[in-house]
Scaffold this motif. Structure first.
Motif, PDB file in Angstrom:
ATOM      1  N   ARG A 235       0.838  -1.211   0.000  1.00 25.15           N
ATOM      2  CA  ARG A 235       0.000   0.000   0.000  1.00 25.15           C
ATOM      3  C   ARG A 235       0.865   1.250   0.000  1.00 25.15           C
ATOM      4  O   ARG A 235       0.554   2.230  -0.686  1.00 25.15           O
ATOM      5  N   THR A 236       1.937   1.216   0.779  1.00 23.93           N
ATOM      6  CA  THR A 236       2.841   2.372   0.812  1.00 23.93           C
ATOM      7  C   THR A 236       3.433   2.622  -0.574  1.00 23.93           C
ATOM      8  O   THR A 236       3.466   3.758  -1.049  1.00 23.93           O
ATOM      9  N   LEU A 237       3.887   1.541  -1.230  1.00 21.84           N
ATOM     10  CA  LEU A 237       4.501   1.706  -2.552  1.00 21.84           C
ATOM     11  C   LEU A 237       3.472   2.149  -3.586  1.00 21.84           C
ATOM     12  O   LEU A 237       3.775   2.949  -4.472  1.00 21.84           O
ATOM     13  N   LEU A 238       2.260   1.631  -3.448  1.00 22.72           N
ATOM     14  CA  LEU A 238       1.182   2.063  -4.342  1.00 22.72           C
ATOM     15  C   LEU A 238       0.937   3.559  -4.169  1.00 22.72           C
ATOM     16  O   LEU A 238       0.758   4.298  -5.142  1.00 22.72           O
ATOM     17  N   LYS A 239       0.961   3.993  -2.918  1.00 16.36           N
ATOM     18  CA  LYS A 239       0.735   5.409  -2.631  1.00 16.36           C
ATOM     19  C   LYS A 239       1.846   6.273  -3.239  1.00 16.36           C
ATOM     20  O   LYS A 239       1.573   7.318  -3.817  1.00 16.36           O
ATOM     21  N   VAL A 240       3.076   5.792  -3.097  1.00 20.53           N
ATOM     22  CA  VAL A 240       4.202   6.524  -3.681  1.00 20.53           C
ATOM     23  C   VAL A 240       4.021   6.657  -5.193  1.00 20.53           C
ATOM     24  O   VAL A 240       4.154   7.740  -5.763  1.00 20.53           O
ATOM     25  N   ALA A 241       3.688   5.529  -5.838  1.00 20.69           N
ATOM     26  CA  ALA A 241       3.491   5.544  -7.287  1.00 20.69           C
ATOM     27  C   ALA A 241       2.341   6.477  -7.654  1.00 20.69           C
ATOM     28  O   ALA A 241       2.411   7.203  -8.647  1.00 20.69           O
ATOM     29  N   ALA A 242       1.300   6.479  -6.834  1.00 19.60           N
ATOM     30  CA  ALA A 242       0.139   7.329  -7.113  1.00 19.60           C
ATOM     31  C   ALA A 242       0.512   8.803  -6.993  1.00 19.60           C
ATOM     32  O   ALA A 242       0.150   9.611  -7.846  1.00 19.60           O
ATOM     33  N   ILE A 243       1.243   9.138  -5.940  1.00 17.61           N
ATOM     34  CA  ILE A 243       1.681  10.534  -5.768  1.00 17.61           C
ATOM     35  C   ILE A 243       2.526  10.941  -6.968  1.00 17.61           C
ATOM     36  O   ILE A 243       2.340  11.995  -7.560  1.00 17.61           O
ATOM     37  N   LYS A 244       3.439  10.076  -7.312  1.00 16.77           N
ATOM     38  CA  LYS A 244       4.338  10.339  -8.442  1.00 16.77           C
ATOM     39  C   LYS A 244       3.526  10.589  -9.715  1.00 16.77           C
ATOM     40  O   LYS A 244       3.914  11.380 -10.566  1.00 16.77           O
ATOM     41  N   ASN A 245       2.401   9.894  -9.846  1.00 11.97           N
ATOM     42  CA  ASN A 245       1.611  10.002 -11.070  1.00 11.97           C
ATOM     43  C   ASN A 245       0.343  10.831 -10.889  1.00 11.97           C
ATOM     44  O   ASN A 245      -0.592  10.729 -11.670  1.00 11.97           O
ATOM     45  N   HIS A 246       0.319  11.622  -9.820  1.00  7.26           N
ATOM     46  CA  HIS A 246      -0.781  12.561  -9.578  1.00  7.26           C
ATOM     47  C   HIS A 246      -2.149  11.913  -9.554  1.00  7.26           C
ATOM     48  O   HIS A 246      -3.064  12.351 -10.230  1.00  7.26           O
ATOM     49  N   GLU A 247      -2.285  10.824  -8.827  1.00 10.01           N
ATOM     50  CA  GLU A 247      -3.628  10.280  -8.660  1.00 10.01           C
ATOM     51  C   GLU A 247      -3.806   9.816  -7.221  1.00 10.01           C
ATOM     52  O   GLU A 247      -2.856   9.713  -6.456  1.00 10.01           O
ATOM     53  N   HIS A 248      -5.044   9.580  -6.850  1.00  7.10           N
ATOM     54  CA  HIS A 248      -5.331   9.002  -5.539  1.00  7.10           C
ATOM     55  C   HIS A 248      -5.652   7.537  -5.753  1.00  7.10           C
ATOM     56  O   HIS A 248      -6.540   7.206  -6.531  1.00  7.10           O
ATOM     57  N   ALA A 249      -4.948   6.693  -5.062  1.00  7.81           N
ATOM     58  CA  ALA A 249      -5.127   5.267  -5.315  1.00  7.81           C
ATOM     59  C   ALA A 249      -5.423   4.506  -4.033  1.00  7.81           C
ATOM     60  O   ALA A 249      -4.974   4.864  -2.954  1.00  7.81           O
ATOM     61  N   ILE A 250      -6.217   3.454  -4.177  1.00  2.60           N
ATOM     62  CA  ILE A 250      -6.548   2.570  -3.059  1.00  2.60           C
ATOM     63  C   ILE A 250      -6.286   1.145  -3.511  1.00  2.60           C
ATOM     64  O   ILE A 250      -6.613   0.782  -4.646  1.00  2.60           O
ATOM     65  N   LEU A 251      -5.708   0.360  -2.637  1.00  2.00           N
ATOM     66  CA  LEU A 251      -5.478  -1.049  -2.950  1.00  2.00           C
ATOM     67  C   LEU A 251      -6.459  -1.909  -2.162  1.00  2.00           C
ATOM     68  O   LEU A 251      -6.547  -1.813  -0.943  1.00  2.00           O
ATOM     69  N   GLU A 252      -7.212  -2.726  -2.889  1.00  2.00           N
ATOM     70  CA  GLU A 252      -8.095  -3.686  -2.231  1.00  2.00           C
ATOM     71  C   GLU A 252      -7.582  -5.084  -2.512  1.00  2.00           C
ATOM     72  O   GLU A 252      -7.272  -5.418  -3.649  1.00  2.00           O
ATOM     73  N   ILE A 253      -7.508  -5.868  -1.467  1.00  2.00           N
ATOM     74  CA  ILE A 253      -7.033  -7.243  -1.628  1.00  2.00           C
ATOM     75  C   ILE A 253      -8.203  -8.184  -1.425  1.00  2.00           C
ATOM     76  O   ILE A 253      -8.921  -8.088  -0.439  1.00  2.00           O
ATOM     77  N   GLU A 254      -8.413  -9.058  -2.417  1.00  2.00           N
ATOM     78  CA  GLU A 254      -9.556  -9.960  -2.318  1.00  2.00           C
ATOM     79  C   GLU A 254      -9.090 -11.406  -2.333  1.00  2.00           C
ATOM     80  O   GLU A 254      -8.161 -11.742  -2.987  1.00  2.00           O
TER      81      GLU A 254
END
Lengths: 255, 88
Positions: free
Chosen positions: B69-88
């Motif tokens: 989730r932290t890395l996803l957030k970093v990538a999202a910030i880098k790419n100017h979006e808000h991202a959420i990770l859901e694990i199913e």
């Protein structure tokens, strides 16, 4: 280090801090069993030290560890070994990662480590230069480039996550926890230097004032740097208090 | 920095990131699927793995999921979006 080692301290906390400092590892990476909480005694007399047993996670986990979260890395590659193979089998389990590893072993990890970091950064959208210091133990992957602040994060949170994931991925491949370190724009070495010198300055003050001093809350790795920086001093001792994100290092005069 | 034009490519990138991380950690990489859905504010990344791999994705004390989730957030910030990770 497959055999558990006993540590003592004036309380459980101090004993764990001692174990962290001696083994150079965070408690999150160690299996800790409290044998005796210790007691203070009356007016400082007749107290019993706290005793803990500490096992390095390179040893196969004990059978009674509850699934699905055994506190050892063995989880990653061989969960069934927990039940079926409580004893280490020389042919199947890797040797414990000794502080000094052979160059062959270190070199074996270096290149995949570099590739994994590179692949992750590209997918994250970073244009950065990745290189590896394969002649060092631990293997250190350096990331250089512009605008990498977000990759370090607040107090190095993002960098910690990156490093953790790279080690998780490598441990899946190599069946051992590789302890690869990732540094971004020299952040870790700068941080280590400033934490060590902070520790020394505070320790000097503690010696003069003869009063314990509590530092601000820090993540495990930062606390470890301070514990290690001061472990050889005879005039002060260090331990940690508090839980989770508010855990702080205390530097106290040694009696 | 990312311009508006290549945001589609960037989104594919984050799907690729989640996919790469998940596949590198599980026992059944061929069962890893990542889907992204966009609502007004957030991009939601849904990660599906084989049932017996869920523990691996979460990790002890949730450390792997937290790191992802932290890395996803970093990538999202880098790419100017808000991202959420859901694990199913």
């Amino acid at each position: 280090m497959t055999e558990p080692v006993q540590f003592t301290g004036k309380n459980v906390e101090a004993a764990i801090a001692e174990a962290e400092a001696q083994l150079g590892k965070s408690r999150d990476d160690l299996e800790i069993e409290v044998q005796s909480q210790g007691s203070r005694g009356v007016f400082g007399l007749g107290g019993e030290p706290a005793r803990i047993l500490v096992r390095d996670p390179s040893a196969p986990p004990p059978v009674e560890v509850p699934a699905p979260s055994p506190p050892t890395r063995v989880e990653w590659e061989r969960p069934q070994a927990r039940v079926a193979r409580p004893e280490p089998s020389p042919s199947l389990s890797e040797p414990a990662p000794a502080p000094e590893r052979s160059h062959a072993e270190v070199g074996e990890i270096a290149q995949p480590a570099e590739e994994i970091v590179g692949a992750m950064l590209t997918k994250m959208g970073f244009d950065a230069e990745v290189s590896v210091r394969s002649d060092e133990d631990p293997v250190t992957v350096d990331v250089a480039g512009d605008n990498l602040g977000v990759l370090i994060g607040r107090r190095g949170d993002s960098l910690t996550a990156l490093q953790f994931m790279v080690n998780v991925i490598l441990s899946k491949r190599f069946h051992t926890w590789p302890h690869v370190v990732i540094d971004v724009q020299g952040y870790r070495s700068r941080r280590e230097q400033s934490l060590s010198s902070l520790g020394q300055r505070v320790a000097d003050r503690v010696r003069r004032n003869r009063r314990p001093f509590t530092l601000e809350a820090m993540p495990a790795n930062d606390r470890r740097i301070i514990h290690l920086a001061l472990r050889d001093r005879r005039d002060v001792e260090t331990y940690s208090v508090g839980e989770g994100p508010t855990r702080r290092v205390v530097i106290a005069p040694k009696r | 920095m990312t311009s508006q034009d290549d945001e589609d490519a960037v989104e594919g990138n984050i799907v690729g990131l989640v996919e790469y991380l998940a596949k590198s950690v599980v026992d059944h990489p061929d069962e890893v699927r990542v889907e992204s859905t966009q609502d007004d504010e957030y991009t939601i990344y849904q990660l599906h793995v084989a049932e017996e791999d869920v523990g691996k994705i979460i990790g002890r004390r949730g450390r792997v999921a937290k790191a992802m989730r932290t890395l996803l957030k970093v990538a999202a910030i880098k790419n100017h979006e808000h991202a959420i990770l859901e694990i199913e």
